[in-house]
Design a protein around this motif. Structure first.
Motif, PDB file in Angstrom:
ATOM      1  N   LYS A   1     -85.844 -17.100 -37.323  1.00  0.00           N
ATOM      2  CA  LYS A   1     -87.232 -16.699 -37.568  1.00  0.00           C
ATOM      3  C   LYS A   1     -88.130 -17.891 -37.855  1.00  0.00           C
ATOM      4  CE  LYS A   1     -86.382 -12.046 -39.243  1.00  0.00           C
ATOM      5  NZ  LYS A   1     -86.343 -11.161 -40.416  1.00  0.00           N
ATOM      6  N   LEU A   2     -87.541 -18.955 -38.392  1.00  0.00           N
ATOM      7  CA  LEU A   2     -88.322 -20.152 -38.715  1.00  0.00           C
ATOM      8  C   LEU A   2     -88.236 -21.188 -37.587  1.00  0.00           C
ATOM      9  CD1 LEU A   2     -87.364 -20.365 -42.468  1.00  0.00           C
ATOM     10  CD2 LEU A   2     -89.555 -19.682 -41.509  1.00  0.00           C
ATOM     11  N   LYS A   3     -88.000 -20.698 -36.366  1.00  0.00           N
ATOM     12  CA  LYS A   3     -87.962 -21.529 -35.158  1.00  0.00           C
ATOM     13  C   LYS A   3     -86.844 -22.561 -35.166  1.00  0.00           C
ATOM     14  CE  LYS A   3     -92.678 -20.736 -33.887  1.00  0.00           C
ATOM     15  NZ  LYS A   3     -93.759 -20.549 -34.750  1.00  0.00           N
ATOM     16  N   GLY A   4     -85.769 -22.257 -35.871  1.00  0.00           N
ATOM     17  CA  GLY A   4     -84.583 -23.093 -35.835  1.00  0.00           C
ATOM     18  C   GLY A   4     -83.583 -22.481 -34.878  1.00  0.00           C
ATOM     19  N   PHE A   5     -82.431 -23.109 -34.760  1.00  0.00           N
ATOM     20  CA  PHE A   5     -81.404 -22.596 -33.874  1.00  0.00           C
ATOM     21  C   PHE A   5     -80.038 -22.876 -34.466  1.00  0.00           C
ATOM     22  CE2 PHE A   5     -78.568 -22.659 -30.237  1.00  0.00           C
ATOM     23  CZ  PHE A   5     -78.912 -21.476 -29.634  1.00  0.00           C
ATOM     24  N   VAL A   6     -79.191 -21.856 -34.495  1.00  0.00           N
ATOM     25  CA  VAL A   6     -77.830 -22.004 -35.006  1.00  0.00           C
ATOM     26  C   VAL A   6     -76.954 -22.532 -33.879  1.00  0.00           C
ATOM     27  CG1 VAL A   6     -75.846 -20.813 -35.970  1.00  0.00           C
ATOM     28  CG2 VAL A   6     -78.143 -20.135 -36.648  1.00  0.00           C
ATOM     29  N   ILE A   7     -76.344 -23.687 -34.091  1.00  0.00           N
ATOM     30  CA  ILE A   7     -75.462 -24.283 -33.093  1.00  0.00           C
ATOM     31  C   ILE A   7     -74.104 -23.604 -33.157  1.00  0.00           C
ATOM     32  CG2 ILE A   7     -74.322 -26.405 -32.341  1.00  0.00           C
ATOM     33  CD1 ILE A   7     -76.743 -27.869 -33.690  1.00  0.00           C
TER      34      ILE A   7
ATOM     35  N   GLU B   1     -79.719 -30.760 -25.557  1.00  0.00           N
ATOM     36  CA  GLU B   1     -78.600 -31.701 -25.502  1.00  0.00           C
ATOM     37  C   GLU B   1     -77.468 -31.243 -26.421  1.00  0.00           C
ATOM     38  OE1 GLU B   1     -77.709 -36.269 -26.801  1.00  0.00           O
ATOM     39  OE2 GLU B   1     -79.689 -35.831 -25.974  1.00  0.00           O
ATOM     40  N   LEU B   2     -77.825 -30.753 -27.608  1.00  0.00           N
ATOM     41  CA  LEU B   2     -76.804 -30.249 -28.537  1.00  0.00           C
ATOM     42  C   LEU B   2     -76.033 -29.087 -27.926  1.00  0.00           C
ATOM     43  CD1 LEU B   2     -78.467 -30.217 -32.061  1.00  0.00           C
ATOM     44  CD2 LEU B   2     -76.516 -31.538 -31.314  1.00  0.00           C
ATOM     45  N   MET B   3     -76.742 -28.197 -27.262  1.00  0.00           N
ATOM     46  CA  MET B   3     -76.078 -27.043 -26.661  1.00  0.00           C
ATOM     47  C   MET B   3     -75.143 -27.486 -25.532  1.00  0.00           C
ATOM     48  SD  MET B   3     -76.867 -24.635 -28.516  1.00  0.00           S
ATOM     49  CE  MET B   3     -76.036 -23.386 -27.593  1.00  0.00           C
ATOM     50  N   ARG B   4     -75.550 -28.476 -24.747  1.00  0.00           N
ATOM     51  CA  ARG B   4     -74.684 -28.983 -23.685  1.00  0.00           C
ATOM     52  C   ARG B   4     -73.416 -29.596 -24.270  1.00  0.00           C
ATOM     53  NH1 ARG B   4     -79.450 -31.516 -20.362  1.00  0.00           N
ATOM     54  NH2 ARG B   4     -79.725 -32.324 -22.428  1.00  0.00           N
ATOM     55  N   GLU B   5     -73.569 -30.388 -25.325  1.00  0.00           N
ATOM     56  CA  GLU B   5     -72.405 -31.001 -25.966  1.00  0.00           C
ATOM     57  C   GLU B   5     -71.465 -29.933 -26.520  1.00  0.00           C
ATOM     58  OE1 GLU B   5     -73.449 -33.873 -28.952  1.00  0.00           O
ATOM     59  OE2 GLU B   5     -74.860 -34.870 -27.612  1.00  0.00           O
ATOM     60  N   GLU B   6     -72.043 -28.904 -27.140  1.00  0.00           N
ATOM     61  CA  GLU B   6     -71.227 -27.833 -27.710  1.00  0.00           C
ATOM     62  C   GLU B   6     -70.464 -27.086 -26.618  1.00  0.00           C
ATOM     63  OE1 GLU B   6     -69.455 -25.873 -30.679  1.00  0.00           O
ATOM     64  OE2 GLU B   6     -70.879 -27.497 -30.937  1.00  0.00           O
ATOM     65  N   ARG B   7     -71.124 -26.825 -25.489  1.00  0.00           N
ATOM     66  CA  ARG B   7     -70.455 -26.147 -24.375  1.00  0.00           C
ATOM     67  C   ARG B   7     -69.310 -26.995 -23.829  1.00  0.00           C
ATOM     68  NH1 ARG B   7     -75.980 -24.660 -22.238  1.00  0.00           N
ATOM     69  NH2 ARG B   7     -76.393 -22.666 -23.211  1.00  0.00           N
ATOM     70  N   LYS B   8     -69.546 -28.319 -23.717  1.00  0.00           N
ATOM     71  CA  LYS B   8     -68.501 -29.213 -23.234  1.00  0.00           C
ATOM     72  C   LYS B   8     -67.283 -29.159 -24.157  1.00  0.00           C
ATOM     73  CE  LYS B   8     -71.383 -32.611 -20.878  1.00  0.00           C
ATOM     74  NZ  LYS B   8     -71.896 -33.998 -20.921  1.00  0.00           N
ATOM     75  N   GLN B   9     -67.533 -29.176 -25.468  1.00  0.00           N
ATOM     76  CA  GLN B   9     -66.435 -29.123 -26.428  1.00  0.00           C
ATOM     77  C   GLN B   9     -65.676 -27.808 -26.323  1.00  0.00           C
ATOM     78  OE1 GLN B   9     -68.124 -29.941 -30.260  1.00  0.00           O
ATOM     79  NE2 GLN B   9     -68.412 -32.128 -29.819  1.00  0.00           N
ATOM     80  N   GLU B  10     -66.400 -26.710 -26.113  1.00  0.00           N
ATOM     81  CA  GLU B  10     -65.754 -25.410 -25.965  1.00  0.00           C
ATOM     82  C   GLU B  10     -64.884 -25.373 -24.714  1.00  0.00           C
ATOM     83  OE1 GLU B  10     -68.770 -22.412 -26.026  1.00  0.00           O
ATOM     84  OE2 GLU B  10     -69.235 -22.750 -28.144  1.00  0.00           O
TER      85      GLU B  10
END
Length: 124
Positions: free
Chosen positions: A32-38, A101-110
């Motif tokens: 709601k505060l325009k953040g994103f949970v990685i 970029e964070l989401m791409r890195e997280e997907r790569k790790q998964e």
């Protein structure tokens, strides 16, 4: 945006539904505060080093997210008011973060983790 990690210790006597409710509430506040949970890692019940609010165990949850300083302030205010949360700590990991970029890195790790898991199953 900044990247943060937050560890919460939650009342160990809560059932799974109440625990998920706490996690969902915190995630909603971040979004709601325009953040994103990685990612959210549930570490399970662990023994505490010392008693906190008369509990010797707690359910540990790690939140990895990005947001602005107002997000942290609002989140911590809600954590203080929630009686189900025993303790928490928030640490700033990085000042400038590109969410994509964070989401791409997280997907790569998964993907790497899944490949390792598949290889381990094949070897058995």
């Amino acid at each position: 945006m900044r990247r943060y990690e937050m560890i919460c210790i939650i009342n160990p006597n809560l059932d799974a539904e109440s625990l998920n409710e706490v996690v969902a509430k915190l995630s909603d506040i971040i979004t709601k505060l325009k953040g994103f949970v990685i990612k959210i890692n549930e570490w399970g019940k662990k023994k505490l080093a010392y008693e906190v609010k008369q509990f010797d165990k707690g359910h540990y949850i790690l939140f990895d997210y990005y947001g602005n300083p107002d997000t942290v302030t609002t989140l911590e205010r809600n954590l203080k008011l929630d009686e189900r949360v025993l303790k928490y700590i928030t640490v700033k990991i990085d000042d400038d973060v590109d969410p994509e970029e964070l989401m791409r890195e997280e997907r790569k790790q998964e993907i790497v983790a899944e490949e390792r898991h598949d290889q381990a199953i094949e070897e058995e």
